[in-house]
Design a protein around this motif. Structure first.
Motif, PDB file in Angstrom:
ATOM      1  N   ASP A  53      68.681  50.531  34.292  1.00  0.00           N
ATOM      2  CA  ASP A  53      69.392  51.429  33.127  1.00  0.00           C
ATOM      3  C   ASP A  53      70.644  50.591  32.811  1.00  0.00           C
ATOM      4  O   ASP A  53      71.454  50.752  31.538  1.00  0.00           O
ATOM      5  N   GLN A  54      71.474  49.968  33.663  1.00  0.00           N
ATOM      6  CA  GLN A  54      73.101  49.222  33.480  1.00  0.00           C
ATOM      7  C   GLN A  54      72.624  47.760  32.947  1.00  0.00           C
ATOM      8  O   GLN A  54      73.508  47.290  33.035  1.00  0.00           O
ATOM      9  N   ALA A  55      71.414  47.446  32.823  1.00  0.00           N
ATOM     10  CA  ALA A  55      71.229  45.934  33.032  1.00  0.00           C
ATOM     11  C   ALA A  55      71.513  45.480  31.308  1.00  0.00           C
ATOM     12  O   ALA A  55      71.754  44.392  31.135  1.00  0.00           O
ATOM     13  N   ALA A  56      71.534  46.322  30.445  1.00  0.00           N
ATOM     14  CA  ALA A  56      71.692  46.033  29.133  1.00  0.00           C
ATOM     15  C   ALA A  56      72.141  47.402  28.519  1.00  0.00           C
ATOM     16  O   ALA A  56      71.714  48.604  28.880  1.00  0.00           O
ATOM     17  N   PRO A  57      72.567  47.415  27.221  1.00  0.00           N
ATOM     18  CA  PRO A  57      72.941  48.671  26.680  1.00  0.00           C
ATOM     19  C   PRO A  57      71.724  49.413  26.290  1.00  0.00           C
ATOM     20  O   PRO A  57      70.639  48.872  26.202  1.00  0.00           O
ATOM     21  N   ALA A  58      71.913  50.816  26.167  1.00  0.00           N
ATOM     22  CA  ALA A  58      70.655  51.743  26.409  1.00  0.00           C
ATOM     23  C   ALA A  58      69.811  51.505  25.213  1.00  0.00           C
ATOM     24  O   ALA A  58      70.132  50.961  23.918  1.00  0.00           O
ATOM     25  N   GLY A  59      68.444  51.373  25.371  1.00  0.00           N
ATOM     26  CA  GLY A  59      67.273  51.128  24.393  1.00  0.00           C
ATOM     27  C   GLY A  59      67.257  49.524  24.230  1.00  0.00           C
ATOM     28  O   GLY A  59      66.006  49.330  23.642  1.00  0.00           O
ATOM     29  N   VAL A  60      67.983  48.913  24.744  1.00  0.00           N
ATOM     30  CA  VAL A  60      67.674  47.321  24.316  1.00  0.00           C
ATOM     31  C   VAL A  60      66.432  46.677  25.061  1.00  0.00           C
ATOM     32  O   VAL A  60      66.475  46.817  26.391  1.00  0.00           O
ATOM     33  N   PRO A  61      65.576  46.070  24.345  1.00  0.00           N
ATOM     34  CA  PRO A  61      64.573  45.740  25.189  1.00  0.00           C
ATOM     35  C   PRO A  61      64.631  44.453  26.157  1.00  0.00           C
ATOM     36  O   PRO A  61      65.686  43.576  25.680  1.00  0.00           O
ATOM     37  N   LEU A  62      64.074  44.341  27.197  1.00  0.00           N
ATOM     38  CA  LEU A  62      64.338  43.218  27.964  1.00  0.00           C
ATOM     39  C   LEU A  62      62.972  42.523  28.427  1.00  0.00           C
ATOM     40  O   LEU A  62      61.769  43.126  28.209  1.00  0.00           O
ATOM     41  N   HIS A  63      63.206  41.399  29.185  1.00  0.00           N
ATOM     42  CA  HIS A  63      61.889  40.583  29.436  1.00  0.00           C
ATOM     43  C   HIS A  63      62.046  40.818  31.005  1.00  0.00           C
ATOM     44  O   HIS A  63      63.004  40.701  31.726  1.00  0.00           O
ATOM     45  N   VAL A  64      60.883  41.394  31.549  1.00  0.00           N
ATOM     46  CA  VAL A  64      60.972  41.937  32.996  1.00  0.00           C
ATOM     47  C   VAL A  64      60.013  41.352  33.767  1.00  0.00           C
ATOM     48  O   VAL A  64      58.628  41.227  33.261  1.00  0.00           O
ATOM     49  N   LEU A  65      60.042  41.093  35.216  1.00  0.00           N
ATOM     50  CA  LEU A  65      59.048  40.450  35.790  1.00  0.00           C
ATOM     51  C   LEU A  65      59.092  41.527  37.035  1.00  0.00           C
ATOM     52  O   LEU A  65      59.984  41.532  37.753  1.00  0.00           O
ATOM     53  N   PRO A  83      61.894  50.521  24.640  1.00  0.00           N
ATOM     54  CA  PRO A  83      60.675  50.248  23.985  1.00  0.00           C
ATOM     55  C   PRO A  83      60.712  48.848  23.267  1.00  0.00           C
ATOM     56  O   PRO A  83      61.803  48.303  22.943  1.00  0.00           O
ATOM     57  N   GLY A  84      59.679  48.036  23.405  1.00  0.00           N
ATOM     58  CA  GLY A  84      59.684  46.706  22.759  1.00  0.00           C
ATOM     59  C   GLY A  84      60.024  45.687  24.012  1.00  0.00           C
ATOM     60  O   GLY A  84      59.892  44.348  23.818  1.00  0.00           O
ATOM     61  N   SER A  85      60.043  46.131  25.304  1.00  0.00           N
ATOM     62  CA  SER A  85      60.410  45.142  26.112  1.00  0.00           C
ATOM     63  C   SER A  85      59.057  44.246  26.732  1.00  0.00           C
ATOM     64  O   SER A  85      57.959  44.864  26.568  1.00  0.00           O
ATOM     65  N   ALA A  86      59.222  43.127  26.990  1.00  0.00           N
ATOM     66  CA  ALA A  86      57.953  42.408  27.481  1.00  0.00           C
ATOM     67  C   ALA A  86      58.074  42.276  29.043  1.00  0.00           C
ATOM     68  O   ALA A  86      59.117  41.702  29.458  1.00  0.00           O
ATOM     69  N   GLN A  87      57.133  42.852  29.472  1.00  0.00           N
ATOM     70  CA  GLN A  87      56.908  42.900  30.895  1.00  0.00           C
ATOM     71  C   GLN A  87      55.632  42.315  31.423  1.00  0.00           C
ATOM     72  O   GLN A  87      54.679  42.556  31.133  1.00  0.00           O
ATOM     73  N   LEU A  88      55.944  41.462  32.541  1.00  0.00           N
ATOM     74  CA  LEU A  88      54.797  40.974  33.369  1.00  0.00           C
ATOM     75  C   LEU A  88      54.741  41.554  34.734  1.00  0.00           C
ATOM     76  O   LEU A  88      55.777  41.415  35.431  1.00  0.00           O
ATOM     77  N   VAL A  89      53.557  41.981  35.015  1.00  0.00           N
ATOM     78  CA  VAL A  89      53.359  42.642  36.393  1.00  0.00           C
ATOM     79  C   VAL A  89      52.457  41.743  37.117  1.00  0.00           C
ATOM     80  O   VAL A  89      51.380  41.528  36.897  1.00  0.00           O
ATOM     81  N   VAL A  90      52.867  41.163  38.406  1.00  0.00           N
ATOM     82  CA  VAL A  90      52.259  40.454  39.157  1.00  0.00           C
ATOM     83  C   VAL A  90      51.677  41.403  40.333  1.00  0.00           C
ATOM     84  O   VAL A  90      52.498  41.881  41.147  1.00  0.00           O
ATOM     85  N   GLU A  91      50.257  41.475  40.453  1.00  0.00           N
ATOM     86  CA  GLU A  91      49.762  42.188  41.820  1.00  0.00           C
ATOM     87  C   GLU A  91      48.825  41.344  42.315  1.00  0.00           C
ATOM     88  O   GLU A  91      47.814  40.757  41.791  1.00  0.00           O
ATOM     89  N   ARG A  92      48.872  41.320  43.713  1.00  0.00           N
ATOM     90  CA  ARG A  92      47.834  40.403  44.539  1.00  0.00           C
ATOM     91  C   ARG A  92      46.669  41.124  44.640  1.00  0.00           C
ATOM     92  O   ARG A  92      45.579  40.384  44.843  1.00  0.00           O
ATOM     93  N   ASP A  93      46.645  42.516  44.643  1.00  0.00           N
ATOM     94  CA  ASP A  93      45.396  43.346  45.075  1.00  0.00           C
ATOM     95  C   ASP A  93      44.580  43.459  43.815  1.00  0.00           C
ATOM     96  O   ASP A  93      44.932  44.413  43.082  1.00  0.00           O
ATOM     97  N   PRO A  94      43.292  42.912  43.731  1.00  0.00           N
ATOM     98  CA  PRO A  94      42.598  43.282  42.399  1.00  0.00           C
ATOM     99  C   PRO A  94      42.279  44.701  42.473  1.00  0.00           C
ATOM    100  O   PRO A  94      41.898  45.539  41.538  1.00  0.00           O
TER     101      PRO A  94
END
Length: 261
Positions: A53-65, A83-94
């Motif tokens: 929540d504190q990483a950027a002003p409220a509502g601003v999209p972020l790139h998150v891993l 909304p509009g954030s680009a997020q990549l989730v890496v999970e080892r367990d299929p």
């Protein structure tokens, strides 16, 4: 013969009909409310969300891993609050990926899921690609050693943008040996580091989760606001930074690939 699916379960919360707990071998791994992505059941997830929540002003999209996917609790939270954030989730367990995709609501727009090892995924990522990297990586109830070293932290720093932040969840005993080691390890790489946890945890009176935040730029972490959020939580928390963190990690050596925990 036991299969991967035999050890995984999504249990309905009897006190919250829309709540689902992801269990692996009977151990709680993740919790998500299928009707409300803003509801964060686990205390450590709320502490990580406070940093988001504190990483950027409220509502601003972020790139998150996200390193470690679980039930996609934080990716769903980020999608709802930014909304509009680009997020990549890496999970080892299929098997986890398959169960969550099959039995929980579809992943939000902008969220991709890759099945891969966290360290290999970070090594393959481009430089300065992410505003946030969130690590909640466990195997057999332990943080894998290869993602707890100075070399791994340096790779995370490489893929973060200059104002980016790295968040790590550590499960620890009252002695806090693992948390001290991880704090010292992050201090070896990042210019600004803090530790947030239940006050009783920081006093060595219980076991549980410790959240570490690290930033590339000095004084980047909004420690005063994070402390307010921690104190107001249902499980009141404390924060270690600066000289208090110096005392916390005094005499603790960072972990390297040659001295994995």
């Amino acid at each position: 013969m036991e299969t991967a699916d035999d050890r995984l379960e999504l249990a309905v919360d009897p006190r919250r009909p829309t709540g689902r707990t992801l269990l692996a071998d009977g151990v709680e791994q993740s919790y998500v409310d299928v009707a409300d992505p803003l509801y964060l059941h686990f205390e450590y997830v709320r502490r990580m969300a406070a940093v988001v929540d504190q990483a950027a002003p409220a509502g601003v999209p972020l790139h998150v891993l996200h390193l470690g996917g679980g039930a996609l609790t934080l990716p769903r939270y980020v999608a709802a609050t930014r909304p509009g954030s680009a997020q990549l989730v890496v999970e080892r367990d299929p098997a986890v990926v398959e169960l969550v995709a099959r039995d929980l609501p579809p992943r939000p727009a902008g969220v991709e899921v890759h099945i891969a090892d966290a360290r290999e995924a970070v090594a393959a990522a481009p430089a300065s690609a992410y505003d946030l990297v969130l690590a909640d990586i466990y195997r057999a109830a332990q943080m894998p050693p290869h993602v707890a070293t100075v070399a791994f932290a340096a790779e995370v720093a490489r893929v973060l943008r200059p104002d980016g932040t790295y968040l790590v969840n550590v499960v620890d005993l009252p002695s806090l040996v693992l948390s001290r080691a991880q704090a010292a390890t992050l201090r070896a790489v990042f210019a600004d580091v803090c530790v947030v946890a239940d006050r009783r945890m920081l006093r060595g009176r219980r076991y549980g989760n410790v959240v570490l935040a690290a930033a590339r730029r000095p004084n980047r972490l909004p420690v005063a606001r994070l402390l307010v959020r921690a104190r107001r939580d249902l499980l009141s928390g404390g924060l270690l930074h600066g000289s208090a963190l110096d005392t916390f990690i005094a005499g603790t050596r960072p972990h390297t690939d040659d001295t994995e925990p």
